[in-house]
Design an enzyme around this catalytic site. Structure first.
Site, PDB file in Angstrom:
ATOM      1  N   THR A 130       0.826  -1.207   0.000  1.00 33.25           N
ATOM      2  CA  THR A 130       0.000   0.000   0.000  1.00 33.25           C
ATOM      3  C   THR A 130       0.859   1.254   0.000  1.00 33.25           C
ATOM      4  OG1 THR A 130      -1.462   1.274   1.467  1.00 33.25           O
ATOM      5  CG2 THR A 130      -0.085  -0.343   2.520  1.00 33.25           C
ATOM      6  N   ASP A 131       0.284   2.373  -0.443  1.00 34.58           N
ATOM      7  CA  ASP A 131       0.996   3.663  -0.362  1.00 34.58           C
ATOM      8  C   ASP A 131       1.056   4.170   1.082  1.00 34.58           C
ATOM      9  OD1 ASP A 131      -1.674   4.371  -0.028  1.00 34.58           O
ATOM     10  OD2 ASP A 131      -1.660   5.967  -1.540  1.00 34.58           O
ATOM     11  N   GLU A 132       0.279   3.542   1.976  1.00 36.37           N
ATOM     12  CA  GLU A 132       0.258   4.030   3.364  1.00 36.37           C
ATOM     13  C   GLU A 132       1.598   3.837   4.067  1.00 36.37           C
ATOM     14  OE1 GLU A 132      -3.343   3.192   5.544  1.00 36.37           O
ATOM     15  OE2 GLU A 132      -4.470   2.903   3.691  1.00 36.37           O
ATOM     16  N   TYR A 159      -1.597  -0.774  10.950  1.00 34.76           N
ATOM     17  CA  TYR A 159      -1.757  -1.413   9.637  1.00 34.76           C
ATOM     18  C   TYR A 159      -0.576  -1.082   8.734  1.00 34.76           C
ATOM     19  CZ  TYR A 159      -3.168  -1.811   4.741  1.00 34.76           C
ATOM     20  OH  TYR A 159      -3.180  -2.075   3.392  1.00 34.76           O
ATOM     21  N   LYS A 163       2.459  -3.459   7.213  1.00 37.30           N
ATOM     22  CA  LYS A 163       2.700  -3.632   5.777  1.00 37.30           C
ATOM     23  C   LYS A 163       4.135  -3.204   5.436  1.00 37.30           C
ATOM     24  CE  LYS A 163       0.345  -4.771   2.856  1.00 37.30           C
ATOM     25  NZ  LYS A 163       0.000  -6.105   2.292  1.00 37.30           N
TER      26      LYS A 163
HETATM   27  P1  NAD Z   1      -9.281  -7.692   2.168  1.00 32.75           P
HETATM   28  O1  NAD Z   1      -9.284  -7.464   3.635  1.00 32.75           O
HETATM   29  O2  NAD Z   1     -10.522  -7.422   1.380  1.00 32.75           O
HETATM   30  O3  NAD Z   1      -8.866  -9.212   1.851  1.00 32.75           O
HETATM   31  C1  NAD Z   1      -7.816  -9.845   2.524  1.00 32.75           C
HETATM   32  C2  NAD Z   1      -7.942 -11.338   2.268  1.00 32.75           C
HETATM   33  O4  NAD Z   1      -6.826 -11.970   2.926  1.00 32.75           O
HETATM   34  C3  NAD Z   1      -9.203 -11.966   2.849  1.00 32.75           C
HETATM   35  O5  NAD Z   1      -9.818 -12.810   1.916  1.00 32.75           O
HETATM   36  C4  NAD Z   1      -8.710 -12.741   4.070  1.00 32.75           C
HETATM   37  O6  NAD Z   1      -9.476 -13.904   4.346  1.00 32.75           O
HETATM   38  C5  NAD Z   1      -7.297 -13.098   3.624  1.00 32.75           C
HETATM   39  N1  NAD Z   1      -6.426 -13.331   4.797  1.00 32.75           N
HETATM   40  C6  NAD Z   1      -6.299 -12.525   5.895  1.00 32.75           C
HETATM   41  N2  NAD Z   1      -5.454 -13.084   6.771  1.00 32.75           N
HETATM   42  C7  NAD Z   1      -5.022 -14.250   6.212  1.00 32.75           C
HETATM   43  C8  NAD Z   1      -4.127 -15.260   6.626  1.00 32.75           C
HETATM   44  N3  NAD Z   1      -3.501 -15.201   7.827  1.00 32.75           N
HETATM   45  N4  NAD Z   1      -3.894 -16.307   5.789  1.00 32.75           N
HETATM   46  C9  NAD Z   1      -4.521 -16.379   4.595  1.00 32.75           C
HETATM   47  N5  NAD Z   1      -5.404 -15.472   4.169  1.00 32.75           N
HETATM   48  C10 NAD Z   1      -5.650 -14.400   4.943  1.00 32.75           C
HETATM   49  O7  NAD Z   1      -8.066  -6.837   1.616  1.00 32.75           O
HETATM   50  P2  NAD Z   1      -7.921  -6.033   0.235  1.00 32.75           P
HETATM   51  O8  NAD Z   1      -8.485  -4.683   0.390  1.00 32.75           O
HETATM   52  O9  NAD Z   1      -8.379  -6.906  -0.880  1.00 32.75           O
HETATM   53  O10 NAD Z   1      -6.336  -5.884   0.162  1.00 32.75           O
HETATM   54  C11 NAD Z   1      -5.535  -6.915  -0.403  1.00 32.75           C
HETATM   55  C12 NAD Z   1      -4.084  -6.519  -0.317  1.00 32.75           C
HETATM   56  O11 NAD Z   1      -3.866  -5.299  -1.004  1.00 32.75           O
HETATM   57  C13 NAD Z   1      -3.587  -6.294   1.121  1.00 32.75           C
HETATM   58  O12 NAD Z   1      -2.283  -6.813   1.223  1.00 32.75           O
HETATM   59  C14 NAD Z   1      -3.586  -4.784   1.272  1.00 32.75           C
HETATM   60  O13 NAD Z   1      -2.603  -4.380   2.189  1.00 32.75           O
HETATM   61  C15 NAD Z   1      -3.257  -4.344  -0.152  1.00 32.75           C
HETATM   62  N6  NAD Z   1      -3.786  -3.021  -0.538  1.00 32.75           N
HETATM   63  C16 NAD Z   1      -5.098  -2.680  -0.342  1.00 32.75           C
HETATM   64  C17 NAD Z   1      -5.574  -1.446  -0.776  1.00 32.75           C
HETATM   65  C18 NAD Z   1      -7.032  -1.065  -0.628  1.00 32.75           C
HETATM   66  O14 NAD Z   1      -7.403   0.069  -0.938  1.00 32.75           O
HETATM   67  N7  NAD Z   1      -7.912  -1.952  -0.196  1.00 32.75           N
HETATM   68  C19 NAD Z   1      -4.709  -0.547  -1.395  1.00 32.75           C
HETATM   69  C20 NAD Z   1      -3.367  -0.924  -1.586  1.00 32.75           C
HETATM   70  C21 NAD Z   1      -2.921  -2.158  -1.166  1.00 32.75           C
END
Ligand code: NAD
Length: 350
Positions: A130-132, A159, A163
């Site tokens: 993430t950009d965070e 969080y 990350k």
């Molecule tokens: P989300 O919370 O919707 O999904 C996360 C998934 O990971 C879920 O299906 C969960 O069951 C699974 N998970 C969690 N803990 C686990 C574990 N211990 N073992 C196996 N599976 C596990 O998240 P998202 O919004 O889809 O984000 C996905 C990735 O992208 C993350 O790494 C997040 O940091 C990154 N990200 C998110 C955003 C955003 O805006 N949502 C932006 C940039 C990066």
């Protein structure tokens, strides 16, 4: 390619899984099915011969070793994480365990598998971040600039700190063990299948339910919004064409203050599902701010644009409209998730 996608039952991971299968890749979806997961997100590909599901936790090394051996992937796309900043304020331990220790176990399992395969140069470990991790920017008018791949890390929430820790581990496994990694850091995503505890779905669903639309603080915090399908496309490009050891910032150059974003959503809803009287914007309510709330995020996506030719396919206006339409058409999906623990409650007040 044969892709091992972790977190493929979540918001972004499921978009990657659906898109990868549509592009003809074989996909193994590894997910622990936490509160944030929903297998309906991948129902469209569940019957495809290209798709397999493994319920497993990335902290479970034995399960990871079994899955690597059983499926022999060409690449890992690592999205599994605890992802909600408000939950990280209330319970940081799970974030450290999953995001830091889970990534460590996944790296070690990937390294053992890659070594056993004879260390193929073509293998990729793609870490999705993430950009965070870069912290908080001053306003654009005050010369706050944008995050580049060279911006020093300065995470400020449990969080983003977890990350950032995982990003450092991934780089270290490349430098120390030669594991062929690529990294991406993306701005805020939105779109279909967004879990109903995040800002955009909360606003759409509270608006429809006649509930207050909660805005943290003064609503001046700025985020750089990207449609989730455009993120998924960027990720599939990076895993195939990204340079080993390199990171790519991904963003749509769509900066909006939270209040401007919420007003835009209200205007779309006013047009598509008019209220009997007044505007959905009348439901906007300012609430206590999130502790340590980052003021502004903005991504400079020059590297991925110039080196890999990636471009977002929709403007933020088009993307928000598509998103509202999706929530209006998929009530059964979000109603089921609204019953999950913590959803609909104010979390992370510190
Ligand atoms: P989300 O919370 O919707 O999904 C996360 C998934 O990971 C879920 O299906 C969960 O069951 C699974 N998970 C969690 N803990 C686990 C574990 N211990 N073992 C196996 N599976 C596990 O998240 P998202 O919004 O889809 O984000 C996905 C990735 O992208 C993350 O790494 C997040 O940091 C990154 N990200 C998110 C955003 C955003 O805006 N949502 C932006 C940039 C990066």
């Amino acid at each position: 390619m044969k892709l091992l996608v972790t977190g493929g039952a979540g918001f972004i991971g499921s978009a990657v899984v659906r898109r990868a299968v549509a592009q003809g890749h074989a996909v193994v979806n590894l997910d622990a099915l936490t509160y944030a997961a929903c297998l309906d997100n991948v129902a469209a590909v569940a019957d495809s011969p290209l798709y397999a599901f493994e319920e497993a936790d990335i902290r479970d090394r034995a399960a990871l070793d079994r899955i690597f051996a059983a499926h022999a992937p060409d690449a890992v796309m690592h999205l599994a994480a605890e992802s909600h900043v408000d939950r990280s304020i209330d319970g940081p331990g799970t974030f450290v365990e999953t995001n830091v220790m889970g990534t460590f176990h996944l790296l070690e399992a990937a390294r053992a598998y890659w070594t056993a395969q004879g260390r193929p140069e073509s293998f990729r470990f793609h870490h999705i971040s993430t950009d965070e991790v870069f912290g908080s920017l001053a306003p654009a008018e005050a010369g706050g600039g944008q995050f580049t791949e060279e911006t020093p890390y300065d995470p400020r929430s449990p969080y983003s700190a977890s990350k950032a820790g995982s990003d450092h581990l991934v780089r270290a496994w490349h430098e120390t063990y030669g594991l062929p990694v690529v990294l991406t850091n993306c701005s805020n995503n939105y779109g279909p299948y967004h879990f109903p505890e995040k800002l955009i779905p909360v606003v759409i669903l509270n608006a429809l339910a006649g509930k207050p639309l909660p805005i943290y603080g003064t609503g001046e915090n700025v985020r750089d919004w990207l449609y989730v399908e455009d993120h998924a496309e960027a990720l599939l490009l990076v895993v195939q064409k990204g340079e080993v050891g390199r990171s790519y910032n991904i963003g749509g150059e769509n900066e909006r203050s939270n209040i401007a974003l919420v007003r835009a959503l209200c205007a779309i809803l006013d047009a598509k599902r008019p209220k009997a009287e007044g505007s959905y914007a009348d439901q906007i309510t300012f609430v206590a701010d999130r502790p340590g709330h980052d003021a502004r995020y903005a991504i400079d996506p020059a590297r991925i644009r110039e080196e890999l030719g990636w471009r977002p396919s929709v403007t933020v206006e088009e993307g928000l409209e598509k998103t509202v339409e999706w929530y209006l058409a998929n009530e059964a999906w979000w109603r089921a998730l609204q019953a999950r623990d913590g959803v609909g409650r104010r979390l992370g007040t510190g």
